[in-house]
Design an enzyme around this catalytic site. Structure first.
Site, PDB file in Angstrom:
ATOM      1  CG  LEU A 166      -8.363  -1.931  -9.322  1.00 19.99           C
ATOM      2  CD1 LEU A 166      -7.721  -0.879  -8.343  1.00 19.99           C
ATOM      3  CD2 LEU A 166      -9.657  -1.165  -9.769  1.00 19.99           C
ATOM      4  N   GLY A 206      -6.739  -9.773  -3.341  1.00 25.30           N
ATOM      5  CA  GLY A 206      -5.453  -9.858  -3.304  1.00 25.30           C
ATOM      6  C   GLY A 206      -4.846  -8.679  -4.166  1.00 25.30           C
ATOM      7  N   GLY A 207      -3.943  -7.837  -3.673  1.00 21.53           N
ATOM      8  CA  GLY A 207      -3.329  -6.572  -4.646  1.00 21.53           C
ATOM      9  C   GLY A 207      -4.558  -5.696  -5.102  1.00 21.53           C
ATOM     10  CG  ASP A 208      -4.472  -4.580  -9.011  1.00 18.64           C
ATOM     11  OD1 ASP A 208      -4.363  -5.784  -9.146  1.00 18.64           O
ATOM     12  OD2 ASP A 208      -4.049  -3.798 -10.087  1.00 18.64           O
ATOM     13  CD  GLU A 209      -5.988 -10.308  -9.262  1.00 22.33           C
ATOM     14  OE1 GLU A 209      -5.662 -10.821 -10.523  1.00 22.33           O
ATOM     15  OE2 GLU A 209      -5.699 -11.264  -8.146  1.00 22.33           O
TER      16      GLU A 209
END
Length: 296
Positions: A166, A206-209
């Protein structure tokens, strides 16, 4: 005076586990009282019936194989399958069984483990899924990708991986905190799922992935078409408490086998492609702005 002991058959009815005796053809010769408690069938309804008729259809092949191994002399311990209860629902059972050639019968003891299997499935789901979005996690993605690579495609269809990162997500956290950012990620997951086919896979790693596994993707052109469609789905504003926010996505693509023959190689290639797109996009935008100014 020595007390008279009750017949062994009556003692079997006291056991919490079901005791079954079947003949060489798999027909019930005897079931204990717990059989009715676990599966709902009375002795009168069950004696003479085929055991496999009561096994869940999806488990019959494995059950027949296990029964054959027992009759060949193997001692079966901890075999699990599902039976169909008299009222129609599935019951998970763990069996121990032995073949007695002198009598021509197979004796089995079955313990209901429905609650245990439910707990195991919940733990398995937690271990393989992202707790926030409910999507498969990195571990599950790698397993699914390896399986897809190993499975031969008889129709010649290919396989593609989209690595989605993102752009602008940090602003959502900065404006509303991690709770607001989490809600945006849940919305992103929902949008991605709506943009793929049922047999494709969307994972949060993970995170925005996120990673999208496209099964049966013909070529890079088809993968790019899906990537652009997913990017378009993510561009409408997301609503935050203090107003809307607009995100974009950088999406790297890897196709099997051209860009890698293993799960690790494909993901690494798609990651590099995503990274290149992400760091090229701002320069592209500035270049377009200058061109527009000169044209004016």
């Amino acid at each position: 005076m020595t007390p008279t002991l009750p017949p062994a058959i009556e003692l079997l009815d006291l056991l919490p586990d079901a005791v079954c005796v079947v003949d060489a053809d798999g027909r019930f010769l005897y079931v204990s009282a717990s059989f009715e408690r676990i599966l709902g069938y009375s002795r009168e309804e069950i004696l003479g019936r085929q055991t496999f008729d009561l096994v869940h259809p999806d488990d019959r092949a494995a059950t027949r194989q296990a029964a054959g191994e027992v009759m060949a002399g193997a001692l079966q311990r901890h075999f699990r399958n599902r039976y169909v209860h008299r009222d129609g629902h599935s019951v998970d059972i763990q069996w121990s069984a032995r073949w007695h050639p002198g009598y021509g019968v197979r004796v089995a003891i079955g313990r209901e483990i429905t609650e245990l299997r439910q707990a195991e499935r919940e733990l398995e789901h937690r271990a393989s899924h992202d707790p926030l979005t409910g999507l498969p996690n990195r571990h599950r993605l790698h397993a699914e990708l390896r399986q897809a690579i190993q499975r031969p495609a008889s129709d010649g269809a290919g396989l593609a991986v989209l690595y989605v990162d993102l752009d602008g997500f940090k602003a959502a956290n900065d404006r509303g905190g991690h709770d607001v950012g989490d809600r945006v990620l849940v919305d992103v997951a929902a949008r991605l799922l709506k943009g793929v086919r049922q047999h494709d896979l969307v994972a949060r790693i993970g995170g925005d992935e996120f990673v999208v596994l496209l099964r049966g993707c013909r070529n890079i052109h088809a993968a790019r078409t899906v990537a652009e469609a997913l990017r378009a789905r993510l561009q409408p504003p997301f609503q935050l408490p203090d107003g809307p926010i607009t995100l974009d996505a950088s999406i790297g693509i890897a196709c099997h086998p051209h860009d890698g023959g293993t799960a690790e190689a494909l993901l690494s290639h798609a990651d590099r492609e995503m990274f290149a797109i992400k760091h090229r996009r701002p320069r592209d935008a500035r270049g377009a702005g200058r061109a527009s100014s000169r044209a004016g």
